[in-house]
Enzyme design. Sequence first.
Site, PDB file in Angstrom:
ATOM      1  N   ASP A  81      41.111  44.602  42.452  1.00 62.90           N
ATOM      2  CA  ASP A  81      42.294  43.523  41.853  1.00 62.90           C
ATOM      3  C   ASP A  81      42.870  44.328  40.566  1.00 62.90           C
ATOM      4  OD1 ASP A  81      41.497  42.204  44.155  1.00 62.90           O
ATOM      5  OD2 ASP A  81      41.208  40.384  42.788  1.00 62.90           O
ATOM      6  N   HIS A 231      37.375  45.196  40.138  1.00 60.92           N
ATOM      7  CA  HIS A 231      38.620  45.420  39.567  1.00 60.92           C
ATOM      8  C   HIS A 231      38.969  47.012  38.832  1.00 60.92           C
ATOM      9  CE1 HIS A 231      37.861  41.071  38.848  1.00 60.92           C
ATOM     10  NE2 HIS A 231      38.975  40.829  39.024  1.00 60.92           N
TER      11      HIS A 231
END
Length: 269
Positions: A81, A231
Amino acid sequence: LPFPQWLTDFTGLKEWPGLDPPYIPLDFVDFSKVPNHIRQHAQGQCEDPVLRDLSSCSFDCFNCVASDDAYTCPKLSQTFDDGPTPATLKLIDNLRQPSTFFTLGVQIIRFPEVYRQSVAKGHIMGSHTWSHKFLPSLTNEQIVAQLEWSIWAMNATSGHLPKWFRPPYGGIDNRVRQIVRQFGMQSVLWDFDTFDWKMLDSSQSRKEQDIYTDLKKFQFTNGGKGLMLEHDAIMRTVNVGIEINQRLLGDQLTVPQCVGGIDYIKRFA
């Protein structure tokens, strides 16, 4: 990223918006289909009994998943992400197989070439909203704005419309889902959170080894299945992702492979 003429023609604007994008009405979004009994709530505010009800199905409050949510995978697989960022380049150069990236519109227009390189390497690009707002706290119109501008950035950069959507902070309930569905997207959640972002907070003591230890426990207890949340925002989390990919996990799947779905709603020549 230059602002395309087709978007000027449609919106009347000439430049990409800031963190709070304007709402542009869309003829295929019907607010009468959106549940009106689910009230807006801030992150962590889960006292409203309506949120506990299955008619709300709040993931951020009670880990509720809907029938069309993707949240696990037959093979334990990574997802990333908050990109694209310069750190994403190192990640895509070191992943052994295609993965799924949930991208922010504001980052796409800052780093369009990173986005395009990710696409060229076969990775699946999903939406993560325009600017990472907690969607249950927003109005219906603000949610639409977060989605439409993210999609327009993806289309303008690489000529496709996303099929897969991940809500920031896992902030989703049936009000948000109904809006997401009207864009033709499916929501993607997770069943293993690495909490890699906690390494970035000086008040937290989480280290790389903590992530690897927790991952091995989950891998054992969940039978080698699952969907991981990571991430690609900064180099430290990217380095963890590479270590997991190269040393701790075997063959992996993209989100559409996990659930037998299509990569994109549409691709343009």
